[in-house]
Design a protein around this motif. Structure first.
Motif, PDB file in Angstrom:
ATOM      1  N   ALA A 270      47.785  43.774  40.081  1.00 10.56           N
ATOM      2  CA  ALA A 270      49.100  43.161  40.230  1.00 10.56           C
ATOM      3  C   ALA A 270      48.905  41.655  40.395  1.00 10.56           C
ATOM      4  N   HIS A 271      49.834  40.885  39.842  1.00  9.70           N
ATOM      5  CA  HIS A 271      49.656  39.433  39.768  1.00  9.70           C
ATOM      6  C   HIS A 271      51.037  38.799  39.825  1.00  9.70           C
ATOM      7  N   ILE A 272      51.311  38.079  40.913  1.00 11.96           N
ATOM      8  CA  ILE A 272      52.606  37.420  41.089  1.00 11.96           C
ATOM      9  C   ILE A 272      52.369  35.917  41.186  1.00 11.96           C
ATOM     10  N   ILE A 273      53.200  35.155  40.497  1.00 12.85           N
ATOM     11  CA  ILE A 273      53.169  33.695  40.545  1.00 12.85           C
ATOM     12  C   ILE A 273      54.491  33.227  41.136  1.00 12.85           C
ATOM     13  N   THR A 274      54.415  32.361  42.153  1.00 13.48           N
ATOM     14  CA  THR A 274      55.645  31.788  42.686  1.00 13.48           C
ATOM     15  C   THR A 274      55.802  30.353  42.192  1.00 13.48           C
ATOM     16  N   GLU A 275      57.054  29.937  42.096  1.00 19.73           N
ATOM     17  CA  GLU A 275      57.387  28.558  41.728  1.00 19.73           C
ATOM     18  C   GLU A 275      58.361  28.007  42.757  1.00 19.73           C
ATOM     19  N   GLN A 276      57.944  26.935  43.429  1.00 19.07           N
ATOM     20  CA  GLN A 276      58.793  26.287  44.418  1.00 19.07           C
ATOM     21  C   GLN A 276      59.835  25.428  43.711  1.00 19.07           C
ATOM     22  N   ASN A 277      61.096  25.725  43.921  1.00 18.29           N
ATOM     23  CA  ASN A 277      62.193  24.935  43.376  1.00 18.29           C
ATOM     24  C   ASN A 277      61.908  24.494  41.932  1.00 18.29           C
ATOM     25  N   PRO A 278      61.789  25.437  41.003  1.00 16.25           N
ATOM     26  CA  PRO A 278      61.422  25.077  39.634  1.00 16.25           C
ATOM     27  C   PRO A 278      62.414  24.136  38.944  1.00 16.25           C
ATOM     28  N   GLN A 279      63.669  24.122  39.382  1.00 13.10           N
ATOM     29  CA  GLN A 279      64.630  23.198  38.790  1.00 13.10           C
ATOM     30  C   GLN A 279      64.230  21.748  39.090  1.00 13.10           C
ATOM     31  N   GLY A 280      63.666  21.509  40.250  1.00  9.19           N
ATOM     32  CA  GLY A 280      63.264  20.179  40.637  1.00  9.19           C
ATOM     33  C   GLY A 280      61.808  19.864  40.358  1.00  9.19           C
ATOM     34  N   LEU A 281      60.947  20.866  40.493  1.00  4.29           N
ATOM     35  CA  LEU A 281      59.500  20.638  40.375  1.00  4.29           C
ATOM     36  C   LEU A 281      58.902  21.164  39.077  1.00  4.29           C
ATOM     37  N   GLY A 282      59.708  21.778  38.241  1.00  4.84           N
ATOM     38  CA  GLY A 282      59.202  22.266  36.968  1.00  4.84           C
ATOM     39  C   GLY A 282      58.504  23.611  37.085  1.00  4.84           C
ATOM     40  N   ALA A 283      57.948  24.016  35.968  1.00  7.27           N
ATOM     41  CA  ALA A 283      57.332  25.340  35.850  1.00  7.27           C
ATOM     42  C   ALA A 283      55.859  25.311  36.250  1.00  7.27           C
ATOM     43  N   THR A 284      55.304  26.494  36.359  1.00 10.40           N
ATOM     44  CA  THR A 284      53.875  26.679  36.616  1.00 10.40           C
ATOM     45  C   THR A 284      53.068  26.107  35.462  1.00 10.40           C
ATOM     46  N   ASP A 285      51.905  25.585  35.786  1.00  2.00           N
ATOM     47  CA  ASP A 285      50.969  25.117  34.763  1.00  2.00           C
ATOM     48  C   ASP A 285      50.824  26.246  33.735  1.00  2.00           C
TER      49      ASP A 285
END
Length: 182
Positions: A50-65
């Protein structure tokens, strides 16, 4: 907020915290940490963990690398420093039933730290991968890792964990994963 229910007989899960490109230039050792997280993500995919990626405030900080997003990863947005306070994270984690969570990402002393502490409080085994976390200031990383160890998290390296996930040189993916490490 729903309670998480760890399953002591489950497989491990990799949790990648907030590896967003817009934050990367400010991080100490980002390239090395990104390479470690990429390796962990590839191994998790090969081992079908299992593999989960979180993104903090993606609207402001953009997407994961983008180099870190694998087809098997579940990407969830959050606006809280602790992933555990995010309904989307809980919705992604709870059905897995995993009890041992391996955390990597950034920042060590903010989102990784708060997520790890709340997971520990809910009965999860938490391992923070020291060579796969970063902060803007290396001292903040060191302090966070020391405090997390004191709070009950295991702190170790990516390679230690990768070999633990395989458990044996007889694992069917051993040669492929060894090639990724070397």
């Amino acid at each position: 907020m729903p309670q998480l229910s760890p399953n002591p007989d489950s497989a491990p899960a990799l949790i990648v915290i907030d590896m967003q490109l817009r934050l990367a230039p400010a991080m100490a050792d980002y390239q090395q940490v990104c390479a470690r997280v990429d390796l962990l993500s590839q191994v998790a995919t090969k081992l079908e963990l299992a593999h989960i990626i979180t993104e903090q405030n993606p609207q402001g900080l953009g997407a994961t690398d983008p180099c870190l997003v694998t087809p098997s990863a579940k990407v969830v947005a959050k606006d809280t420093f602790s992933a555990v306070q995010s309904e989307a994270f809980i919705a992604a984690l709870e059905p897995l039933g995993e009890s041992h969570l391996y955390l990597c990402g950034m920042e060590s002393h903010v989102c990784v730290y708060h997520s790890a502490n709340e997971l520990l409080a809910r009965g999860y085994q938490v391992t923070v991968l020291a060579d796969a976390v970063c902060s803007r200031d290396p001292e903040n990383k060191a302090l966070a890792l020391a405090q997390l160890r004191h709070n009950g998290a295991q702190i170790c390296s990516s390679e230690t964990v990768i070999f633990a996930w395989m458990n044996s040189c007889r694992h069917p993916q051993f040669r492929d994963i060894l090639a990724l490490i070397k």
